[in-house]
Structures are given as structure tokens and as C-alpha cells.
Write a protein that holds these residues in place. Structure first.
Motif, PDB file in Angstrom:
ATOM      1  N   SER A 149       2.231   2.774  -8.570  1.00 13.80           N
ATOM      2  CA  SER A 149       2.644   3.809  -7.615  1.00 13.80           C
ATOM      3  C   SER A 149       2.016   3.577  -6.242  1.00 13.80           C
ATOM      4  CB  SER A 149       2.253   5.189  -8.131  1.00 13.80           C
ATOM      5  OG  SER A 149       0.854   5.288  -8.158  1.00 13.80           O
ATOM      6  N   ASP A 150       2.811   3.785  -5.216  1.00 18.61           N
ATOM      7  CA  ASP A 150       2.327   3.625  -3.849  1.00 18.61           C
ATOM      8  C   ASP A 150       1.816   4.973  -3.345  1.00 18.61           C
ATOM      9  OD1 ASP A 150       3.128   1.054  -3.979  1.00 18.61           O
ATOM     10  OD2 ASP A 150       5.027   1.349  -2.930  1.00 18.61           O
ATOM     11  N   SER A 151       0.588   5.301  -3.684  1.00 20.90           N
ATOM     12  CA  SER A 151       0.103   6.632  -3.325  1.00 20.90           C
ATOM     13  C   SER A 151      -0.667   6.672  -2.004  1.00 20.90           C
ATOM     14  CB  SER A 151      -0.770   7.202  -4.446  1.00 20.90           C
ATOM     15  OG  SER A 151      -1.885   6.370  -4.656  1.00 20.90           O
ATOM     16  N   GLN A 152      -1.106   5.527  -1.492  1.00 19.97           N
ATOM     17  CA  GLN A 152      -1.782   5.552  -0.188  1.00 19.97           C
ATOM     18  C   GLN A 152      -0.748   5.732   0.910  1.00 19.97           C
ATOM     19  OE1 GLN A 152      -5.104   2.918   0.933  1.00 19.97           O
ATOM     20  NE2 GLN A 152      -3.790   2.200   2.579  1.00 19.97           N
ATOM     21  N   VAL A 153      -1.069   6.596   1.857  1.00 22.59           N
ATOM     22  CA  VAL A 153      -0.132   6.914   2.924  1.00 22.59           C
ATOM     23  C   VAL A 153      -0.701   6.485   4.272  1.00 22.59           C
ATOM     24  CG1 VAL A 153       0.953   8.823   4.157  1.00 22.59           C
ATOM     25  CG2 VAL A 153       0.836   8.868   1.687  1.00 22.59           C
ATOM     26  N   GLU A 154       0.155   5.856   5.071  1.00 25.35           N
ATOM     27  CA  GLU A 154      -0.227   5.514   6.435  1.00 25.35           C
ATOM     28  C   GLU A 154       0.802   6.182   7.343  1.00 25.35           C
ATOM     29  OE1 GLU A 154      -1.624   1.372   7.438  1.00 25.35           O
ATOM     30  OE2 GLU A 154       0.095   1.543   8.789  1.00 25.35           O
ATOM     31  N   LEU A 155       0.309   7.035   8.232  1.00 29.04           N
ATOM     32  CA  LEU A 155       1.191   7.770   9.124  1.00 29.04           C
ATOM     33  C   LEU A 155       0.980   7.271  10.537  1.00 29.04           C
ATOM     34  CD1 LEU A 155       3.107  10.094   9.792  1.00 29.04           C
ATOM     35  CD2 LEU A 155       1.165  11.638   9.714  1.00 29.04           C
ATOM     36  N   ARG A 156       2.070   6.833  11.179  1.00 35.00           N
ATOM     37  CA  ARG A 156       1.979   6.304  12.547  1.00 35.00           C
ATOM     38  C   ARG A 156       2.767   7.204  13.489  1.00 35.00           C
ATOM     39  NH1 ARG A 156       0.988   0.693  12.783  1.00 35.00           N
ATOM     40  NH2 ARG A 156       2.573   0.405  14.379  1.00 35.00           N
ATOM     41  N   PHE A 157       2.190   7.425  14.688  1.00 36.20           N
ATOM     42  CA  PHE A 157       2.841   8.252  15.695  1.00 36.20           C
ATOM     43  C   PHE A 157       2.715   7.548  17.034  1.00 36.20           C
ATOM     44  CE2 PHE A 157       2.438  11.848  18.791  1.00 36.20           C
ATOM     45  CZ  PHE A 157       3.767  12.258  18.725  1.00 36.20           C
ATOM     46  N   ASP A 158       3.865   7.260  17.644  1.00 35.70           N
ATOM     47  CA  ASP A 158       3.874   6.542  18.917  1.00 35.70           C
ATOM     48  C   ASP A 158       3.574   7.512  20.053  1.00 35.70           C
ATOM     49  OD1 ASP A 158       4.215   4.873  21.028  1.00 35.70           O
ATOM     50  OD2 ASP A 158       6.159   4.093  20.392  1.00 35.70           O
ATOM     51  N   LEU A 159       2.301   7.594  20.390  1.00 32.70           N
ATOM     52  CA  LEU A 159       1.830   8.538  21.402  1.00 32.70           C
ATOM     53  C   LEU A 159       2.296   8.145  22.801  1.00 32.70           C
ATOM     54  CD1 LEU A 159       0.068  11.027  21.832  1.00 32.70           C
ATOM     55  CD2 LEU A 159      -1.915   9.542  21.969  1.00 32.70           C
ATOM     56  N   ALA A 160       2.333   6.858  23.070  1.00 34.82           N
ATOM     57  CA  ALA A 160       2.683   6.385  24.413  1.00 34.82           C
ATOM     58  C   ALA A 160       4.141   6.677  24.771  1.00 34.82           C
ATOM     59  CB  ALA A 160       2.408   4.889  24.526  1.00 34.82           C
TER      60      ALA A 160
END
Length: 145
Positions: A39-50
Motif C-alpha cells: 500500500s502506498d500510504s506515504q503522502v507527498e503534497l505539493r503546492f505551487d506557491l510561485a
């Protein structure tokens, strides 16, 4: 996306735009038995602030300045892997990102206005200081013996 308890409010009426969030999932390290290997339980959340248009311009420049050390090409990334379920990790990551942006966009604190110490208080302090010095001077061993 259904079931997520969004929208994640940054401050006031501004919240994280669901459309601008990029999610990535991978296998998490740590406990979990045989299930964890699949299971892919690790989460990486990206937000393009620029390149976001969802934040007021003032907030955006403030956040870009304050988060400069954390940004990679203007993108801020938050990871979460402390829970065994992907859904809870997603919640944690989104909340963490919202908190990070709230802190980074907060207005600078008001400058401190220096106040004067009342004369009476200052005089009393000096009087007590002199008294203390006198007491200590009286303890020198010159006159003993």
C-alpha cells in the motif's frame, strides 16, 4: 477526493485550492506488517506557491520570502507518513500545509512602542541598589578580628 474534510482554510475566506494541490503517494517506512509492502500510504503534497492565483498578492510575496529555504522552484512540499492509512496521511499533510501557509502569510507583528519608566520606580530601584551594596560592603572581613 470524496470524503476529504476540506476545504482547508488558511485564514479568513482564503483556503487551499483543491485544483492546485498535487498529491503523490509512495510506500511508507515503519510498522504495518505484510500490508505495508503493497500500500502506498506515504503522502507527498505539493503546492505551487510561485504560480498560484488563489492567494492575495501581498500574502504570496510574504510567503515566498518567508519560505524561501523550503521552496524548490517556487513549490512547497509537505510529507506525511505517520499514519498507516493513506487517507489520514492526506488529511495530516493538507492540514500541515494550510498551517504552514497561514504562518508564512501572517502580517508582521506591530513594532514595539518604547515606554518610559516612571521616575519614582527608577529612584526606588537605585535606592535599593545602594542599600544592597552597603549591606555587602559591611560583610568585608577588614574589621574582624
Amino acid at each position: 477526493m470524496d470524503g476529504m474534510s476540506g476545504p482547508y482554510v488558511i485564514r479568513g475566506s482564503v483556503s487551499l485550492p483543491e485544483a492546485e494541490l498535487q498529491w503523490r503517494f509512495s510506500r511508507s517506512s515503519g510498522p504495518g506488517g505484510q500490508h505495508v509492502n503493497t500500500s502506498d500510504s506515504q503522502v507527498e503534497l505539493r503546492f505551487d506557491l510561485a504560480n498560484t492565483d488563489s492567494l492575495p498578492e501581498v500574502w504570496k510575496t510574504r510567503a515566498l520570502e518567508r519560505l524561501a529555504s523550503r521552496l524548490v522552484d517556487g513549490v512547497v512540499t509537505v510529507r506525511s507518513s505517520e499514519h498507516r492509512s493513506q487517507w489520514r496521511n492526506r488529511e495530516t499533510a493538507a492540514v500541515r500545509l494550510a498551517a504552514l501557509l497561514a504562518e508564512a502569510t501572517a502580517p508582521p507583528p506591530k513594532p514595539r512602542k518604547p515606554t518610559r519608566i516612571p521616575r519614582g520606580i527608577n529612584e526606588r530601584r537605585l535606592r535599593e541598589k545602594k542599600q544592597r551594596a552597603e549591606t555587602k560592603r559591611g560583610r568585608t572581613g577588614r574589621d574582624w578580628g
